[in-house]
Design a protein around this motif. Structure first.
Motif, short mmCIF file in Angstrom:
data_model
loop_
_atom_site.label_atom_id
_atom_site.label_comp_id
_atom_site.label_asym_id
_atom_site.label_seq_id
_atom_site.Cartn_x
_atom_site.Cartn_y
_atom_site.Cartn_z
N GLY A 33 39.21 37.76 63.91
CA GLY A 33 39.86 36.54 64.01
C GLY A 33 39.19 35.73 63.10
N VAL A 34 39.48 34.68 62.51
CA VAL A 34 39.49 33.86 60.97
C VAL A 34 37.78 32.83 61.24
N MET A 35 37.42 32.86 60.79
CA MET A 35 35.97 31.72 60.38
C MET A 35 37.09 30.66 59.87
N GLY A 36 36.73 29.34 59.37
CA GLY A 36 37.19 28.99 58.80
C GLY A 36 36.59 27.46 58.53
N ILE A 37 36.44 26.65 57.72
CA ILE A 37 36.49 25.25 56.89
C ILE A 37 37.74 24.42 56.79
N PHE A 38 38.50 23.28 57.15
CA PHE A 38 39.84 23.36 56.95
C PHE A 38 39.34 21.69 55.96
N GLY A 39 40.47 21.59 54.91
CA GLY A 39 40.41 20.54 54.06
C GLY A 39 41.79 20.45 53.60
N HIS A 40 42.61 19.98 52.10
CA HIS A 40 44.06 19.87 51.96
C HIS A 40 44.92 21.29 51.42
N GLY A 41 43.64 21.94 51.18
CA GLY A 41 44.05 23.32 50.63
C GLY A 41 44.46 24.27 51.95
N ASN A 42 44.10 23.80 52.84
CA ASN A 42 44.56 25.29 53.37
C ASN A 42 44.97 24.53 54.95
N VAL A 43 44.99 23.43 55.69
CA VAL A 43 45.15 23.12 57.04
C VAL A 43 46.26 22.41 56.71
N THR A 44 47.28 22.82 55.96
CA THR A 44 48.54 22.59 56.68
C THR A 44 49.36 23.45 55.87
N GLY A 45 48.51 25.24 55.74
CA GLY A 45 48.87 25.89 55.99
C GLY A 45 48.80 26.88 56.50
N GLN A 61 34.81 28.14 63.90
CA GLN A 61 34.81 26.36 63.08
C GLN A 61 33.20 26.42 62.60
N GLY A 62 33.24 26.75 60.83
CA GLY A 62 31.91 26.99 60.61
C GLY A 62 32.01 25.64 59.75
N LYS A 63 30.77 25.87 59.12
CA LYS A 63 29.95 24.69 59.46
C LYS A 63 29.35 24.33 57.52
N ASN A 64 29.19 25.57 57.34
CA ASN A 64 29.61 24.98 55.56
C ASN A 64 29.95 26.87 55.37
N GLU A 65 30.56 26.81 54.18
CA GLU A 65 31.64 27.96 54.27
C GLU A 65 31.14 28.97 53.81
N GLN A 66 29.73 29.13 52.41
CA GLN A 66 29.28 30.23 52.46
C GLN A 66 28.69 30.52 54.05
N GLY A 67 27.47 30.14 54.60
CA GLY A 67 27.23 30.60 56.24
C GLY A 67 28.10 30.98 56.41
N MET A 68 29.49 30.70 56.98
CA MET A 68 30.36 31.54 57.60
C MET A 68 30.72 32.53 57.23
N VAL A 69 30.43 32.89 55.96
CA VAL A 69 30.98 34.18 55.23
C VAL A 69 29.90 34.93 55.66
N HIS A 70 28.24 34.57 55.46
CA HIS A 70 27.81 35.85 56.03
C HIS A 70 27.83 35.51 57.27
N ALA A 71 28.13 34.45 58.34
CA ALA A 71 28.01 35.56 59.82
C ALA A 71 29.11 36.50 59.52
N ALA A 72 30.54 35.90 59.07
CA ALA A 72 31.21 37.12 59.01
C ALA A 72 31.01 38.46 58.44
N ALA A 73 30.22 38.66 57.38
CA ALA A 73 29.32 39.68 57.09
C ALA A 73 28.77 40.70 57.98
N ALA A 74 27.74 39.78 58.54
CA ALA A 74 26.68 40.44 59.41
C ALA A 74 27.08 40.62 61.11
N TYR A 75 28.35 39.76 61.45
CA TYR A 75 29.26 40.28 62.40
C TYR A 75 29.94 42.13 61.93
N ALA A 76 30.08 42.54 60.75
CA ALA A 76 30.93 43.92 60.61
C ALA A 76 29.64 44.56 60.46
N LYS A 77 28.03 44.30 59.74
CA LYS A 77 27.73 44.94 58.88
C LYS A 77 27.26 45.41 60.81
#
Length: 621
Positions: A33-45, A61-77
């Motif tokens: 899946g996708v972990m994400g936090i939406f802003g004007h740069g990706n919400v309509t795309g 839905q992430g709460k901090n962009e660094q945190g969600m990437v850490h979570a994604a990396a830990a998942y993959a690990k």
């Protein structure tokens, strides 16, 4: 040729949803899946595509962009790199928040796909909100920062570019040697542009990860080198896990009587109580492994990159004729220390080398009971540290002992930074593979809570514990809320020692009196942070976020809190006040951190002299 008209973002998601990986004939859907936090740069795309046409991809839905990437990396690990999440952010600060976590993934060879929004390719709204303007080069954006920390980087400025970029991204993400963070920068307008994509681009695609066999000549060279060696030491790195070579490692060690030392990434590849497991090696190493390393005449490194912590800044191996045999799928790692390189899959490399040594009748030359005596000596030291009482309160090692005896053997412990990684590397007794999840390639503060969430998603049948200091917790704990949102329970064991005590200890060990590392109030007379400790109530903070929380100041209270935490159905935090400085120390190891030659303090100058003497003893390359 059939065509499908989609926006670039819709096409990207449809492509990702059709990617599979095959290892040893076992096929797995690669993008969960996708972990994400939406802003004007990706919400309509990407946001619109995830809302209207996600396929089987889920959104976290992430709460901090660094945190969600850490979570994604830990998942993959935790999934042994067989399944991953993509991560999307807006442009500017949202994107840049992912850079640290991208580096963490790349250093640890963990695949994560990053999809940051980018400046308008058309430049019509120029400059767009949050755009970083570089007057000398208008093609540069904040996302160029990812180039240094990505194994593959691209910017999709036309929708048709997606096809070649996506295939290149998958090539790197599924490469066991070259994987890491992959960044596809997505301009805000291009995400929404449509294109007639060939229908076959979205067909199911299986990426076969074939195990790389060792060259016959390389196996022969390694075997002949080993035949002249009597004191071999095997170092198990993270590659043992990713290759799933745990059985081959054990059988190799048993066949030739070779003791096995563990890196942070390799720990739990061999059960702690196996007679040949001599424990952690290096700066955070155990006495048994480090003593054997000093006298080893050959090191067999399996899936390790030989970090300075593993090698004690190149001072660990002191035998005058020390040589190395390196089994590693990554060519640069296989070549380190001028070793006999078996550039191959760890499982196949161990099998091939084992056969070659068996044909030659090899066995190690350790004296009877030499390894078992060292192991027994270290086990006694662990028991001493686990039961250590301190008159001022709970010792950190005592708290770990209580945790060790209370949590289930199949539980996963997650850690990354501070003094706790050293204590866990030395002391923690891992009985089963993948129960020890340490991010120590980057030792990134703030990984712990996010990483525990990612590991818990990957291992829904296990209890997952984030072992974290108060410093790391304050730096990043936002995905605790995400764990509650996703009903994915983690247990946060927060060791409160009032500051960055790991670095405080490091300062004092090199001539400092201790400066700027404790969480104290500013003293009005001295102007320094030397006042009383700040009374932070971490348990109350966790409760305010919706978690269950307890505070345990004694061994009995901690045991009771741990038992209660097991019964809780949602994320739980246990605050554990511990006495500063009650962590483990060095055992026959050294770490070169650089000490000033000139200082007004004689203690610092003396520490510099000690450092220079140690450098003279260590290997220079």
């Amino acid at each position: 040729m059939a065509k499908i008209r989609l926006t670039m973002a819709q096409a990207l998601l449809r492509f990702l949803d059709a990617q599979y990986i095959s290892v040893d004939g076992e096929e797995t859907k690669f993008i969960r899946g996708v972990m994400g936090i939406f802003g004007h740069g990706n919400v309509t795309g990407i946001g619109e595509a995830l809302e209207r046409s996600p396929g089987d991809l889920i959104l976290i839905q992430g709460k901090n962009e660094q945190g969600m990437v850490h979570a994604a990396a830990a998942y993959a690990k935790q999934k042994n790199r067989k399944q991953i999440f993509a991560c999307t952010s807006s442009i500017g600060p949202g994107a840049l928040n992912m850079v640290t976590a991208a580096a963490t993934a790349t250093v640890n060879r963990i695949p994560v796909l990053l999809l940051p929004g980018d400046n308008f390719a058309s430049r019509q709204p120029d400059p767009v909100l949050q755009q970083l303007e570089v007057a000398s080069d208008y093609t540069v954006s904040a996302n160029d920062s990812f180039k240094a920390v990505s194994k593959y980087w691209d910017r999709i400025v036309r929708p048709e570019q997606l096809m070649s970029a996506a295939l290149q991204a998958m090539r790197v993400l599924t490469d066991p040697a070259e994987t890491g963070a992959v960044t596809l920068a997505l301009p805000q307008d291009v995400q929404a542009e449509a294109y007639d994509y060939p229908a076959e681009f979205f067909d199911k695609r299986v990426h076969y990860v074939d195990r790389r066999p060792p060259a016959e000549a390389a196996v022969k060279r390694a075997a002949e080198l080993l035949m002249s060696k009597k004191r071999p030491l095997l170092i198990a790195g993270g590659g043992v896990h990713y290759s799933e070579a745990m059985r081959e490692l054990r059988e190799f060690a048993e066949a030739f009587g070779i003791p096995v030392a563990e890196t942070q990434a390799g720990k739990s590849a061999l059960a702690w109580d196996h007679p040949l497991n001599v424990g952690a090696i290096g700066v955070t190493g155990a006495l048994a492994a480090n003593l054997l390393a000093k006298e080893a005449d050959v090191v067999i490194g399996v899936g390790t990159r030989y970090s300075d912590f593993t090698t004690s800044s190149k001072s660990a191996f002191m035998h005058s004729s020390i040589q190395f045999v390196n089994i590693n799928v990554n060519t640069p790692d296989a070549a380190k220390w001028g070793g006999a390189a078996l550039t191959c899959d760890a499982k196949l490399g161990l099998k091939a080398l084992s056969s070659a040594l068996a044909e030659r009748g090899y066995s190690s030359g350790y004296e009877n009971n030499e390894v078992s005596d060292l192991k027994r000596r270290w086990d006694a030291e662990v028991e001493r540290l686990y039961s250590l009482e301190h008159q001022e309160g709970l010792a950190q090692t005592r708290a770990l002992g209580v945790i060790q005896e209370t949590v289930d053997p199949n539980a996963v412990v997650v850690c990354a930074a501070g003094s706790l990684p050293g204590d866990l590397h030395r002391l923690w007794r891992a009985s089963e593979p993948k129960t020890y999840h340490m991010e120590y390639g980057f030792s990134c503060m703030g990984y712990e809570v996010s990483g525990a969430f990612g590991a818990a998603m990957a291992e829904p049948g296990r209890e997952v514990y984030a072992v974290v200091g108060d410093g790391s917790y304050l730096m990043l704990h936002s995905e605790l809320v995400t764990s509650l949102q996703e009903s994915t329970k983690i247990t946060v064991l927060l060791f409160n020692n009032h500051g960055f005590q790991c670095i405080h200890n490091l300062q004092r060990a090199h001539g400092s009196d201790g400066f700027g590392n404790e969480f104290r109030y500013r003293d009005r007379e001295t102007g320094r942070l030397t006042g009383g400790y700040m009374p932070i109530d971490f348990a109350a903070h966790a409760r305010s976020l919706g978690a269950k929380a307890y505070k345990a100041s004694t061994a009995d209270e901690l045991k009771a809190a741990l038992e209660q935490a097991k019964r809780e159905q949602i994320t739980t935090l246990i605050e554990i006040p511990v006495v500063p400085g009650t962590n483990t120390g060095n055992y026959e190891s050294w770490w070169n951190v650089g000490v000033p030659e000139v200082s007004v303090s004689e203690k610092v100058v003396a520490a510099h002299r000690e450092m220079k003497a140690k450098i003279q003893e260590a290997k220079s390359y």
